[in-house]
Write a protein that holds these residues in place. Structure first.
Motif, PDB file in Angstrom:
ATOM      1  N   SER A 262       0.929  -1.189  -0.002  1.00  0.00           N
ATOM      2  CA  SER A 262      -0.015   0.000  -0.151  1.00  0.00           C
ATOM      3  C   SER A 262       0.932   1.194  -0.180  1.00  0.00           C
ATOM      4  CB  SER A 262      -0.837  -0.114   1.180  1.00  0.00           C
ATOM      5  OG  SER A 262      -1.821  -1.226   1.277  1.00  0.00           O
ATOM      6  N   GLY A 263       0.305   2.374  -0.693  1.00  0.00           N
ATOM      7  CA  GLY A 263       0.938   3.632  -0.580  1.00  0.00           C
ATOM      8  C   GLY A 263       0.522   4.599  -1.668  1.00  0.00           C
ATOM      9  N   MET A 264       1.687   5.515  -1.910  1.00  0.00           N
ATOM     10  CA  MET A 264       1.416   6.427  -2.900  1.00  0.00           C
ATOM     11  C   MET A 264       1.728   6.020  -4.256  1.00  0.00           C
ATOM     12  SD  MET A 264       2.605   9.755  -0.638  1.00  0.00           S
ATOM     13  CE  MET A 264       2.334  11.119  -1.948  1.00  0.00           C
ATOM     14  N   PHE A 265       1.082   5.978  -5.461  1.00  0.00           N
ATOM     15  CA  PHE A 265       1.382   5.394  -6.336  1.00  0.00           C
ATOM     16  C   PHE A 265       1.692   6.420  -7.531  1.00  0.00           C
ATOM     17  CE2 PHE A 265      -0.304   3.078 -10.494  1.00  0.00           C
ATOM     18  CZ  PHE A 265       0.881   2.495 -10.705  1.00  0.00           C
ATOM     19  N   ASN A 266       2.763   6.236  -8.240  1.00  0.00           N
ATOM     20  CA  ASN A 266       3.052   6.875  -9.560  1.00  0.00           C
ATOM     21  C   ASN A 266       3.693   6.317 -10.460  1.00  0.00           C
ATOM     22  OD1 ASN A 266       3.896   9.255 -11.020  1.00  0.00           O
ATOM     23  ND2 ASN A 266       5.904   9.492 -10.108  1.00  0.00           N
ATOM     24  N   PRO A 267       2.704   5.797 -11.594  1.00  0.00           N
ATOM     25  CA  PRO A 267       2.989   5.034 -12.859  1.00  0.00           C
ATOM     26  C   PRO A 267       4.063   6.093 -13.819  1.00  0.00           C
ATOM     27  CG  PRO A 267       0.909   5.988 -13.088  1.00  0.00           C
ATOM     28  CD  PRO A 267       1.371   6.385 -11.607  1.00  0.00           C
ATOM     29  N   SER A 268       5.279   5.411 -14.407  1.00  0.00           N
ATOM     30  CA  SER A 268       6.180   6.109 -15.061  1.00  0.00           C
ATOM     31  C   SER A 268       6.132   5.600 -16.473  1.00  0.00           C
ATOM     32  CB  SER A 268       7.324   5.892 -14.382  1.00  0.00           C
ATOM     33  OG  SER A 268       7.958   4.505 -14.453  1.00  0.00           O
ATOM     34  N   ILE A 269       5.209   4.646 -16.635  1.00  0.00           N
ATOM     35  CA  ILE A 269       5.217   4.310 -18.301  1.00  0.00           C
ATOM     36  C   ILE A 269       3.761   4.765 -18.784  1.00  0.00           C
ATOM     37  CG2 ILE A 269       3.582   2.034 -17.764  1.00  0.00           C
ATOM     38  CD1 ILE A 269       6.899   2.246 -19.988  1.00  0.00           C
ATOM     39  N   ARG A 270       3.830   4.976 -19.954  1.00  0.00           N
ATOM     40  CA  ARG A 270       2.786   5.629 -20.736  1.00  0.00           C
ATOM     41  C   ARG A 270       1.686   4.399 -21.286  1.00  0.00           C
ATOM     42  NH1 ARG A 270       4.053  10.422 -24.892  1.00  0.00           N
ATOM     43  NH2 ARG A 270       1.746  10.391 -24.640  1.00  0.00           N
ATOM     44  N   ILE A 271       0.308   4.613 -21.114  1.00  0.00           N
ATOM     45  CA  ILE A 271      -0.644   3.753 -21.690  1.00  0.00           C
ATOM     46  C   ILE A 271      -0.014   3.360 -23.346  1.00  0.00           C
ATOM     47  CG2 ILE A 271      -2.390   5.391 -22.805  1.00  0.00           C
ATOM     48  CD1 ILE A 271      -3.445   2.594 -20.452  1.00  0.00           C
ATOM     49  N   ASN A 272      -0.503   2.159 -23.704  1.00  0.00           N
ATOM     50  CA  ASN A 272      -0.359   1.654 -24.906  1.00  0.00           C
ATOM     51  C   ASN A 272       1.268   1.443 -25.335  1.00  0.00           C
ATOM     52  OD1 ASN A 272      -2.788   2.752 -25.346  1.00  0.00           O
ATOM     53  ND2 ASN A 272      -2.295   3.551 -27.229  1.00  0.00           N
ATOM     54  N   SER A 273       2.263   1.551 -24.183  1.00  0.00           N
ATOM     55  CA  SER A 273       3.236   1.199 -24.294  1.00  0.00           C
ATOM     56  C   SER A 273       3.731  -0.135 -24.475  1.00  0.00           C
ATOM     57  CB  SER A 273       4.174   1.935 -23.136  1.00  0.00           C
ATOM     58  OG  SER A 273       4.176   3.290 -23.122  1.00  0.00           O
ATOM     59  N   PHE A 274       4.888  -0.862 -25.061  1.00  0.00           N
ATOM     60  CA  PHE A 274       5.344  -2.056 -25.099  1.00  0.00           C
ATOM     61  C   PHE A 274       6.506  -1.974 -24.182  1.00  0.00           C
ATOM     62  CE2 PHE A 274       8.196  -5.541 -26.289  1.00  0.00           C
ATOM     63  CZ  PHE A 274       7.238  -6.681 -26.732  1.00  0.00           C
ATOM     64  N   VAL A 275       6.531  -3.074 -23.313  1.00  0.00           N
ATOM     65  CA  VAL A 275       7.417  -3.041 -22.173  1.00  0.00           C
ATOM     66  C   VAL A 275       8.211  -4.442 -22.329  1.00  0.00           C
ATOM     67  CG1 VAL A 275       6.290  -1.630 -20.630  1.00  0.00           C
ATOM     68  CG2 VAL A 275       5.919  -3.850 -20.525  1.00  0.00           C
ATOM     69  N   THR A 276       9.438  -4.402 -21.806  1.00  0.00           N
ATOM     70  CA  THR A 276       9.987  -5.693 -21.542  1.00  0.00           C
ATOM     71  C   THR A 276      10.274  -6.309 -20.152  1.00  0.00           C
ATOM     72  OG1 THR A 276      12.252  -4.685 -21.785  1.00  0.00           O
ATOM     73  CG2 THR A 276      11.303  -5.402 -23.925  1.00  0.00           C
ATOM     74  N   LYS A 277      10.315  -7.442 -20.019  1.00  0.00           N
ATOM     75  CA  LYS A 277      10.436  -7.762 -18.665  1.00  0.00           C
ATOM     76  C   LYS A 277      11.587  -7.151 -17.801  1.00  0.00           C
ATOM     77  CE  LYS A 277      11.150 -12.354 -15.999  1.00  0.00           C
ATOM     78  NZ  LYS A 277      11.434 -13.830 -16.090  1.00  0.00           N
ATOM     79  N   ASP A 278      11.212  -6.859 -16.773  1.00  0.00           N
ATOM     80  CA  ASP A 278      11.851  -6.063 -15.491  1.00  0.00           C
ATOM     81  C   ASP A 278      12.057  -4.637 -15.704  1.00  0.00           C
ATOM     82  OD1 ASP A 278      12.228  -8.405 -14.048  1.00  0.00           O
ATOM     83  OD2 ASP A 278      14.115  -9.040 -15.114  1.00  0.00           O
ATOM     84  N   ASP A 279      11.366  -4.020 -16.714  1.00  0.00           N
ATOM     85  CA  ASP A 279      11.285  -2.841 -16.990  1.00  0.00           C
ATOM     86  C   ASP A 279      10.613  -2.103 -15.892  1.00  0.00           C
ATOM     87  OD1 ASP A 279      12.332  -2.655 -19.493  1.00  0.00           O
ATOM     88  OD2 ASP A 279      10.797  -2.352 -20.507  1.00  0.00           O
ATOM     89  N   VAL A 280      10.903  -0.994 -15.311  1.00  0.00           N
ATOM     90  CA  VAL A 280      10.315  -0.433 -14.277  1.00  0.00           C
ATOM     91  C   VAL A 280       8.959   0.395 -14.935  1.00  0.00           C
ATOM     92  CG1 VAL A 280      10.499   1.576 -12.518  1.00  0.00           C
ATOM     93  CG2 VAL A 280      12.169  -0.035 -13.002  1.00  0.00           C
ATOM     94  N   LEU A 281       7.909   0.035 -14.214  1.00  0.00           N
ATOM     95  CA  LEU A 281       6.600   0.807 -14.607  1.00  0.00           C
ATOM     96  C   LEU A 281       6.293   1.767 -13.886  1.00  0.00           C
ATOM     97  CD1 LEU A 281       4.816  -2.835 -15.316  1.00  0.00           C
ATOM     98  CD2 LEU A 281       6.292  -1.403 -16.732  1.00  0.00           C
ATOM     99  N   GLY A 282       6.653   1.954 -12.655  1.00  0.00           N
ATOM    100  CA  GLY A 282       6.092   2.637 -11.815  1.00  0.00           C
ATOM    101  C   GLY A 282       6.742   2.788 -10.216  1.00  0.00           C
ATOM    102  N   HIS A 283       6.262   3.613  -9.180  1.00  0.00           N
ATOM    103  CA  HIS A 283       6.791   3.468  -7.860  1.00  0.00           C
ATOM    104  C   HIS A 283       5.523   3.371  -6.867  1.00  0.00           C
ATOM    105  CE1 HIS A 283      11.189   4.571  -9.481  1.00  0.00           C
ATOM    106  NE2 HIS A 283      10.090   5.339 -10.312  1.00  0.00           N
TER     107      HIS A 283
END
Length: 322
Positions: A257-278
């Motif tokens: 639980s906590g304060m959530f800040n996504p760092s990836i944009r919608i529609n993005s393609f990501v690879t395994k272990d990419d940071v998506l947010g904090h």
């Protein structure tokens, strides 16, 4: 003019070449004020298919309502042939209160096909299924993401429906998600009646997003154009990219639980272990990196600034299929 050229909907006869706004009488408030849902009918002089365009099954999904509003306001619903029926706000009770559900606490999209003497939501579902749906050859149903979860623009269909797959490609949303029919849903009921449905999802509740709205309106235009129903005064643009078909997906849930800040944009393609947010705490002592569990597209992001352990925060594709 033959009887086949005239149909009667909600007690009103509408001939070819005619327009009508019919009242879908839902119920009376406790103050005895009637609640009517306008049903906008536009018929060409030339016979053709009947398309039913709906939104607002959930009262808080205003982005879908805005798409249908624009379709009507711009005259896109005036067909070159056939008939277009628009119901911009099915759950008008929820829309007034900005509530997902009906006053009886029921989710309209879980009571179809409804019953004549059932709950308020069930009665509305029954009336829609028995008095409007039988005329439809195709339904385009517009929805919005729930709560604070922002959906990428997407069409949802069931695997194996070749005609719907083609229409989904023509619609041109960034994603096409293969998803099963939910029990007692509007889409599931249409399927049982043999009526194909393109279900559009995009944006989040209590919000109107111009990109999502434009995608929905342009997609509807492309489908109508494909069917030979779009008025020639409208230009049809092709999507910049082909839609990605998602066969399987999963939710990434918050470990803390906590304060959530996504760092990836919608529609993005990501690879395994990419940071998506904090996920952080308000005191500067904790910072958890949310990482992608696999390669895939991010097509839903939770935009709530405060989250709890177990909350769905990202929806990621796991299997893509053409």
């Amino acid at each position: 003019m033959s009887e086949k050229d005239i149909f009667e909907i909600l007690g009103v006869k509408v001939a070819l070449g005619k327009s009508a706004t019919v009242s879908f009488n839902v119920a009376k408030l406790h103050t005895q004020n009637t609640i009517d849902v306008p049903v906008i009918i536009e018929r060409s002089k030339k016979p053709g298919p009947t398309i039913l365009i709906t939104a607002g099954i959930h009262g808080d999904e205003v982005n879908g309502v805005e798409i249908v509003r624009q379709i009507i306001a711009k005259g896109i619903n005036k067909p070159k042939k056939g008939t277009i029926i628009c119901v911009p706000v099915i759950n008008v009770f929820g829309f007034i209160q900005m509530d997902r559900e009906f006053p009886d606490g029921r989710d309209l999209n879980r009571v179809f096909p409804g019953t004549k003497g059932g709950s308020l939501a069930s009665r509305v579902a029954f009336k829609l299924v028995t008095e409007i749906l039988p005329y439809a050859d195709l339904v385009m149903d517009f929805h919005t993401g729930g709560a604070d979860r922002f959906n990428a623009a997407q069409i949802r269909i069931v695997k194996g429906e070749k005609n719907l797959k083609k229409l989904a490609q023509i619609f041109g949303a960034p994603f096409v998600l293969y998803s099963k029919h939910l029990n007692k849903s509007f889409r599931g009921t249409c399927y049982k009646l043999g009526i194909p449905v393109l279900l559009f999802e995009g944006g989040k509740s209590f919000n109107i997003d111009n990109t999502i709205t434009n995608t929905g309106v342009n997609g509807a235009k492309r489908v109508l154009n494909h069917l030979g129903m779009l008025n020639s005064k409208f230009k049809v643009s092709q999507p910049k990219k082909s839609g990605v078909f998602i066969s399987e997906s999963k939710w990434i849930r918050a470990k803390y639980s906590g304060m959530f800040n996504p760092s990836i944009r919608i529609n993005s393609f990501v690879t395994k272990d990419d940071v998506l947010g904090h996920i952080t705490d308000p005191y500067g002592n904790f910072n958890h990196f949310v990482k992608a569990p696999n390669d895939g597209y991010i097509f839903n992001i939770n935009e709530s600034p405060i989250i709890y352990q177990g909350d769905a925060i990202f929806h990621i594709s796991t299997v893509l299929k053409k």
